[in-house]
Design an enzyme around this catalytic site. Structure first.
Site, mmCIF file in Angstrom:
data_model
loop_
_atom_site.group_PDB
_atom_site.id
_atom_site.type_symbol
_atom_site.label_atom_id
_atom_site.label_comp_id
_atom_site.label_asym_id
_atom_site.label_seq_id
_atom_site.Cartn_x
_atom_site.Cartn_y
_atom_site.Cartn_z
ATOM 1 N N TYR A 136 0.865 -1.178 0.000
ATOM 2 C CA TYR A 136 0.000 0.000 0.000
ATOM 3 C C TYR A 136 0.902 1.229 0.000
ATOM 4 C CZ TYR A 136 -3.969 2.989 1.489
ATOM 5 O OH TYR A 136 -4.939 3.957 1.577
ATOM 6 N N LYS A 164 -1.085 -1.007 -4.184
ATOM 7 C CA LYS A 164 -2.254 -0.140 -4.084
ATOM 8 C C LYS A 164 -1.723 1.274 -4.247
ATOM 9 C CE LYS A 164 -6.014 1.394 -1.063
ATOM 10 N NZ LYS A 164 -6.625 1.315 0.290
ATOM 11 N N VAL A 206 -8.874 -0.690 -5.666
ATOM 12 C CA VAL A 206 -9.185 -0.942 -4.260
ATOM 13 C C VAL A 206 -10.103 0.192 -3.830
ATOM 14 C CG1 VAL A 206 -8.293 -1.171 -1.923
ATOM 15 C CG2 VAL A 206 -7.009 -2.133 -3.841
#
Length: 304
Positions: A136, A164, A206
């Site tokens: 992330y 992400k 996401v």
């Protein structure tokens, strides 16, 4: 189950009762709605899931219940956002024991690690598990950027497979693709940049508002990937005021109000968060109300 790291993956909210306990009935209703809409995975324990307020036992309850609900139809991914490397490794190992299909890793929390420290942190977690991993990358909120040079080192580990992408820089999608090809899958992590990222070549999304509007979210993804960008833009323009509720310190309260409107949740949050009050509550509700009154008729996106 192999994770392809593509499509729409909801970062789901954690449902609570008015007494502050896990609301597994409403949680199951929401997860089933996500599956019915055609999402490609479920992500547990992110910021939207109020992970910092959950006990170890509660996290395990959510994991086991999600695995039961999805019944192998789609992957279940657990977010790792612990305070120490040891705690992160412990959760990663336990998640694998429970049967999850993948992990999402945040950088070290409560400490602005150096590039070297961040790479070592990610690598030590990745080496502790066989599960596939999505990094992330959100320097705006977490103050640590995972640069392309850092990814060069991280990708030496086969199970680090996706990012992400939440830098807010759309051109980063192209930079990643130019440097790593398909070796690093890219999923947009910012709702208000999703369509643009998908057009630029991102593999997935996401998503946050998907927890209240799963069909609209999946429809946008499917239409873009089918080359029907104009149709996707029409839905996206309707969606944008709602998507902007995700880029706020009160994103959890905002999105839970949207879940109430669509019958997929309650507004119960866990302290120190509190339900929205006063003019801000009125503002958010007016956005949701306008969207509900003008909700678009979707094409048969599942057959695209």
């Amino acid at each position: 189950m192999k994770i392809n790291w593509e499509g729409v993956m909801p970062a789901v909210t954690t449902k609570f009762t008015a007494e502050g306990q896990l609301d597994l009935v409403m949680f199951e209703k929401n997860i089933k709605a996500q599956i019915d809409a055609g999402v490609n995975g479920i992500i547990l324990g992110g910021t939207l899931g109020e992970a910092s307020t959950l006990t170890k036992e509660e996290k395990e309850v959510l994991i086991t219940n999600t695995l039961r609900i999805v019944d192998g139809k789609i992957p279940v991914i657990v977010n790792i956002a612990e305070q120490t490397t040891t705690e992160a490794i412990t959760l990663a190992k336990r998640a694998e024991e429970l049967g999850v299909n993948g992990l999402m890793l945040l950088p070290p929390m409560r400490y602005k690690a150096t590039d070297y420290e961040t790479v070592v942190y990610f690598k030590e977690i990745a080496q502790s598990t066989s599960l596939p991993i999505m990094i992330y990358n959100n320097p705006v909120d977490y103050k640590i950027e995972v640069t392309l040079d850092m990814f060069e080192e991280l990708l030496k580990l086969d199970n680090i497979q996706a990012v992400k992408e939440s830098t807010r820089d759309i051109s980063n999608v192209t930079r990643i693709r130019n440097r790593f090809g398909d070796r690093l899958k890219v999923l947009c992590g910012v709702d208000t940049l999703a369509l643009e990222s998908l057009v630029a070549g991102a593999d997935g999304w996401v998503a946050g508002l998907v927890v209240a509007y799963p069909a609209e979210t999946v429809a946008i993804y499917k239409l873009v990937k089918a080359g029907k960008v104009d149709e996707a833009i029409a839905i996206y323009r309707w969606f944008m005021p709602l998507l902007e509720l995700d880029i706020s310190p009160q994103l959890v309260q905002n999105i839970k109000l949207a879940e109430v409107a669509t019958g997929l949740g309650t507004e119960n949050v866990r302290a120190p968060r509190l339900p929205l009050q006063g003019k801000e509550r009125e503002r958010v509700l007016s956005i949701i109300d306008f969207a509900m009154k003008n909700r678009p008729v979707l094409p048969a996106y599942k057959s695209i």
